[in-house]
Design a protein around this motif. Structure first.
Motif, PDB file in Angstrom:
ATOM      1  N   ASP A  35      71.633  18.495  16.753  1.00 45.18           N
ATOM      2  CA  ASP A  35      70.838  18.546  17.990  1.00 45.18           C
ATOM      3  C   ASP A  35      71.473  17.700  19.095  1.00 45.18           C
ATOM      4  O   ASP A  35      71.469  18.081  20.267  1.00 45.18           O
ATOM      5  N   ILE A  36      72.010  16.562  18.722  1.00 42.12           N
ATOM      6  CA  ILE A  36      72.671  15.679  19.691  1.00 42.12           C
ATOM      7  C   ILE A  36      73.926  16.343  20.236  1.00 42.12           C
ATOM      8  O   ILE A  36      74.198  16.301  21.442  1.00 42.12           O
ATOM      9  N   SER A  37      74.679  17.017  19.384  1.00 46.35           N
ATOM     10  CA  SER A  37      75.908  17.711  19.806  1.00 46.35           C
ATOM     11  C   SER A  37      75.618  18.741  20.890  1.00 46.35           C
ATOM     12  O   SER A  37      76.394  18.898  21.837  1.00 46.35           O
ATOM     13  N   VAL A  38      74.513  19.447  20.764  1.00 46.34           N
ATOM     14  CA  VAL A  38      74.134  20.481  21.725  1.00 46.34           C
ATOM     15  C   VAL A  38      73.955  19.904  23.128  1.00 46.34           C
ATOM     16  O   VAL A  38      74.204  20.580  24.131  1.00 46.34           O
ATOM     17  N   TRP A  56      63.482   6.517  31.544  1.00 45.14           N
ATOM     18  CA  TRP A  56      64.911   6.541  31.276  1.00 45.14           C
ATOM     19  C   TRP A  56      65.507   7.930  31.470  1.00 45.14           C
ATOM     20  O   TRP A  56      64.861   8.942  31.194  1.00 45.14           O
ATOM     21  N   SER A  57      66.752   7.958  31.932  1.00 48.42           N
ATOM     22  CA  SER A  57      67.500   9.211  32.008  1.00 48.42           C
ATOM     23  C   SER A  57      67.906   9.629  30.594  1.00 48.42           C
ATOM     24  O   SER A  57      67.787   8.843  29.638  1.00 48.42           O
ATOM     25  N   ILE A  58      68.412  10.848  30.452  1.00 45.02           N
ATOM     26  CA  ILE A  58      68.899  11.310  29.149  1.00 45.02           C
ATOM     27  C   ILE A  58      70.025  10.401  28.667  1.00 45.02           C
ATOM     28  O   ILE A  58      70.070  10.020  27.487  1.00 45.02           O
ATOM     29  N   LYS A  59      70.926  10.034  29.549  1.00 46.16           N
ATOM     30  CA  LYS A  59      72.016   9.130  29.156  1.00 46.16           C
ATOM     31  C   LYS A  59      71.465   7.798  28.661  1.00 46.16           C
ATOM     32  O   LYS A  59      71.945   7.247  27.666  1.00 46.16           O
ATOM     33  N   GLU A  60      70.468   7.273  29.352  1.00 51.02           N
ATOM     34  CA  GLU A  60      69.879   6.001  28.932  1.00 51.02           C
ATOM     35  C   GLU A  60      69.185   6.129  27.583  1.00 51.02           C
ATOM     36  O   GLU A  60      69.266   5.228  26.742  1.00 51.02           O
ATOM     37  N   ILE A  61      68.519   7.254  27.351  1.00 47.57           N
ATOM     38  CA  ILE A  61      67.882   7.482  26.051  1.00 47.57           C
ATOM     39  C   ILE A  61      68.940   7.511  24.954  1.00 47.57           C
ATOM     40  O   ILE A  61      68.781   6.896  23.896  1.00 47.57           O
ATOM     41  N   ALA A 161      62.660  14.869  20.815  1.00 46.85           N
ATOM     42  CA  ALA A 161      61.537  15.699  21.262  1.00 46.85           C
ATOM     43  C   ALA A 161      61.265  15.474  22.748  1.00 46.85           C
ATOM     44  O   ALA A 161      61.012  16.428  23.498  1.00 46.85           O
ATOM     45  N   ASP A 162      61.326  14.225  23.192  1.00 49.37           N
ATOM     46  CA  ASP A 162      61.134  13.916  24.614  1.00 49.37           C
ATOM     47  C   ASP A 162      62.210  14.572  25.462  1.00 49.37           C
ATOM     48  O   ASP A 162      61.921  15.125  26.530  1.00 49.37           O
ATOM     49  N   ILE A 163      63.441  14.509  25.003  1.00 51.73           N
ATOM     50  CA  ILE A 163      64.547  15.125  25.751  1.00 51.73           C
ATOM     51  C   ILE A 163      64.332  16.634  25.820  1.00 51.73           C
ATOM     52  O   ILE A 163      64.446  17.225  26.904  1.00 51.73           O
ATOM     53  N   ARG A 164      64.027  17.260  24.696  1.00 50.00           N
ATOM     54  CA  ARG A 164      63.821  18.711  24.662  1.00 50.00           C
ATOM     55  C   ARG A 164      62.703  19.133  25.614  1.00 50.00           C
ATOM     56  O   ARG A 164      62.816  20.128  26.318  1.00 50.00           O
TER      57      ARG A 164
END
Length: 169
Positions: A35-38, A56-61, A161-164
Protein backbone atom coordinates in the motif's frame (compact mmCIF):
# COMPACT_ATOMS: atom_id res chain seq x y z
CA UNK A 1 1.99 -16.50 13.47
CA UNK A 2 2.11 -15.18 17.01
CA UNK A 3 -0.89 -14.76 19.27
CA UNK A 4 -2.49 -11.36 19.77
CA UNK A 5 -1.39 -9.51 22.90
CA UNK A 6 -3.93 -9.37 25.68
CA UNK A 7 -4.91 -6.14 27.39
CA UNK A 8 -2.35 -6.67 30.16
CA UNK A 9 0.51 -6.30 27.66
CA UNK A 10 -0.09 -2.62 26.86
CA UNK A 11 -1.80 0.44 28.30
CA UNK A 12 -5.26 1.56 27.12
CA UNK A 13 -3.69 4.40 25.09
CA UNK A 14 -2.52 1.79 22.55
CA UNK A 15 -5.75 -0.26 22.47
CA UNK A 16 -6.99 1.36 19.24
CA UNK A 17 -3.76 0.41 17.48
CA UNK A 18 -3.91 -3.19 18.67
CA UNK A 19 -7.54 -3.45 17.51
CA UNK A 20 -6.55 -2.21 14.03
CA UNK A 21 -3.86 -4.88 13.75
CA UNK A 22 -4.71 -8.14 12.00
CA UNK A 23 -4.33 -11.44 13.84
CA UNK A 24 -1.26 -12.04 11.66
CA UNK A 25 0.49 -8.72 12.23
CA UNK A 26 3.61 -9.65 10.25
CA UNK A 27 1.52 -10.44 7.15
CA UNK A 28 -0.27 -7.13 7.67
CA UNK A 29 3.08 -5.32 7.73
CA UNK A 30 3.90 -6.91 4.37
CA UNK A 31 0.55 -5.88 2.87
CA UNK A 32 1.00 -2.35 4.17
CA UNK A 33 4.35 -2.14 2.36
CA UNK A 34 2.48 -2.76 -0.91
CA UNK A 35 0.00 0.00 0.00
CA UNK A 36 2.87 2.37 0.79
CA UNK A 37 4.54 1.60 -2.56
CA UNK A 38 1.39 2.68 -4.41
CA UNK A 39 1.68 6.14 -2.87
CA UNK A 40 4.77 6.83 -5.01
CA UNK A 41 2.36 7.56 -7.87
CA UNK A 42 1.08 10.65 -6.03
CA UNK A 43 2.04 14.10 -7.20
CA UNK A 44 4.89 15.42 -5.05
CA UNK A 45 3.20 18.79 -4.54
CA UNK A 46 -0.09 17.18 -3.55
CA UNK A 47 1.75 15.04 -0.99
CA UNK A 48 3.20 18.25 0.55
CA UNK A 49 -0.18 19.94 1.05
CA UNK A 50 -1.71 20.06 4.52
CA UNK A 51 -5.43 19.29 4.26
CA UNK A 52 -6.29 21.79 7.01
CA UNK A 53 -4.50 23.94 9.58
CA UNK A 54 -2.74 21.83 12.20
CA UNK A 55 -3.08 18.66 10.10
CA UNK A 56 -0.17 16.79 8.59
CA UNK A 57 0.56 16.45 4.89
CA UNK A 58 0.95 12.98 3.36
CA UNK A 59 4.73 13.43 3.45
CA UNK A 60 4.57 14.37 7.12
CA UNK A 61 2.41 11.33 7.88
CA UNK A 62 4.88 9.06 6.09
CA UNK A 63 7.86 10.56 7.94
CA UNK A 64 5.89 10.14 11.18
CA UNK A 65 5.43 6.46 10.28
CA UNK A 66 9.22 6.22 9.83
CA UNK A 67 9.85 7.86 13.21
CA UNK A 68 7.26 5.73 14.98
CA UNK A 69 8.52 2.49 13.44
CA UNK A 70 12.12 3.34 14.38
CA UNK A 71 11.18 4.20 17.96
CA UNK A 72 9.03 1.13 18.49
CA UNK A 73 11.57 -1.18 16.85
CA UNK A 74 14.18 0.25 19.22
CA UNK A 75 11.91 -0.49 22.16
CA UNK A 76 11.34 -4.02 20.85
CA UNK A 77 15.09 -4.56 20.38
CA UNK A 78 15.90 -3.45 23.90
CA UNK A 79 13.10 -5.36 25.58
CA UNK A 80 13.49 -8.54 23.50
CA UNK A 81 17.14 -8.67 24.56
CA UNK A 82 16.21 -8.42 28.23
CA UNK A 83 17.13 -4.76 28.72
CA UNK A 84 15.03 -3.50 31.63
CA UNK A 85 16.09 0.15 31.64
CA UNK A 86 13.05 2.38 31.04
CA UNK A 87 12.76 4.27 27.75
CA UNK A 88 11.30 7.75 27.63
CA UNK A 89 8.37 8.66 25.40
CA UNK A 90 8.85 10.79 22.30
CA UNK A 91 6.82 13.82 21.25
CA UNK A 92 5.50 13.03 17.78
CA UNK A 93 4.37 16.56 16.94
CA UNK A 94 7.85 17.94 17.65
CA UNK A 95 9.43 15.22 15.52
CA UNK A 96 7.13 15.94 12.57
CA UNK A 97 7.58 19.71 12.85
CA UNK A 98 11.37 19.27 12.86
CA UNK A 99 11.47 16.70 10.04
CA UNK A 100 11.30 19.07 7.03
CA UNK A 101 9.28 16.32 5.37
CA UNK A 102 7.63 18.63 2.86
CA UNK A 103 11.03 19.64 1.48
CA UNK A 104 11.94 16.02 0.70
CA UNK A 105 11.00 14.16 -2.48
CA UNK A 106 8.08 11.79 -1.87
CA UNK A 107 10.02 8.97 -3.52
CA UNK A 108 12.82 9.38 -0.96
CA UNK A 109 10.41 9.21 1.99
CA UNK A 110 8.66 6.14 0.60
CA UNK A 111 12.01 4.44 0.00
CA UNK A 112 13.03 5.11 3.59
CA UNK A 113 9.75 3.78 4.98
CA UNK A 114 9.87 0.65 2.81
CA UNK A 115 13.45 -0.05 3.93
CA UNK A 116 12.41 0.34 7.56
CA UNK A 117 9.41 -1.88 6.98
CA UNK A 118 11.53 -4.65 5.43
CA UNK A 119 13.81 -4.52 8.48
CA UNK A 120 10.79 -4.57 10.83
CA UNK A 121 9.37 -7.68 9.14
CA UNK A 122 12.70 -9.51 9.32
CA UNK A 123 13.30 -8.38 12.91
CA UNK A 124 9.97 -9.49 14.34
CA UNK A 125 9.94 -12.60 12.15
CA UNK A 126 13.19 -13.70 13.78
CA UNK A 127 11.88 -13.52 17.33
CA UNK A 128 11.03 -16.52 19.46
CA UNK A 129 7.85 -16.61 21.51
CA UNK A 130 10.00 -16.08 24.62
CA UNK A 131 11.39 -12.86 23.15
CA UNK A 132 7.90 -11.65 22.19
CA UNK A 133 6.71 -12.33 25.74
CA UNK A 134 9.31 -10.04 27.33
CA UNK A 135 8.31 -6.70 28.81
CA UNK A 136 9.90 -3.32 29.26
CA UNK A 137 8.86 0.16 30.29
CA UNK A 138 8.39 2.91 27.73
CA UNK A 139 6.97 6.33 28.45
CA UNK A 140 6.43 5.20 32.04
CA UNK A 141 4.24 2.25 31.00
CA UNK A 142 4.83 -1.50 30.75
CA UNK A 143 4.58 -3.04 27.29
CA UNK A 144 5.39 -6.43 25.83
CA UNK A 145 7.47 -6.93 22.70
CA UNK A 146 4.47 -8.74 21.19
CA UNK A 147 2.28 -5.70 21.83
CA UNK A 148 4.87 -3.47 20.13
CA UNK A 149 4.53 -5.56 16.95
CA UNK A 150 0.75 -5.17 16.95
CA UNK A 151 0.98 -1.48 17.84
CA UNK A 152 3.27 -0.83 14.85
CA UNK A 153 0.87 -2.63 12.49
CA UNK A 154 -2.27 -0.97 13.86
CA UNK A 155 -0.70 2.48 14.01
CA UNK A 156 0.30 2.27 10.36
CA UNK A 157 -3.13 0.91 9.40
CA UNK A 158 -4.84 3.92 10.92
CA UNK A 159 -2.64 6.40 9.09
CA UNK A 160 -2.95 4.57 5.76
CA UNK A 161 -6.74 4.69 6.15
CA UNK A 162 -6.51 8.45 6.76
CA UNK A 163 -4.36 8.89 3.65
CA UNK A 164 -6.73 6.79 1.52
CA UNK A 165 -9.79 8.75 2.71
CA UNK A 166 -8.13 12.07 1.88
CA UNK A 167 -7.02 11.23 -1.66
CA UNK A 168 -8.98 12.62 -4.59
CA UNK A 169 -11.03 10.01 -6.48
Amino acid sequence: MTRRPDFTEYVPYFADYVVKADDDAISQLTMQAADISVLSALDDDLASECPAPCEWSIKEILVHLCDFERMFNYRALRFSRGDTLPIEAFEQDFYVASSEANQRPLENIIGELLSLRAATILFFGSMSEAMLDRFGTAGGNPVSVRALLFIIAGHCEGHLADIRSGLPE
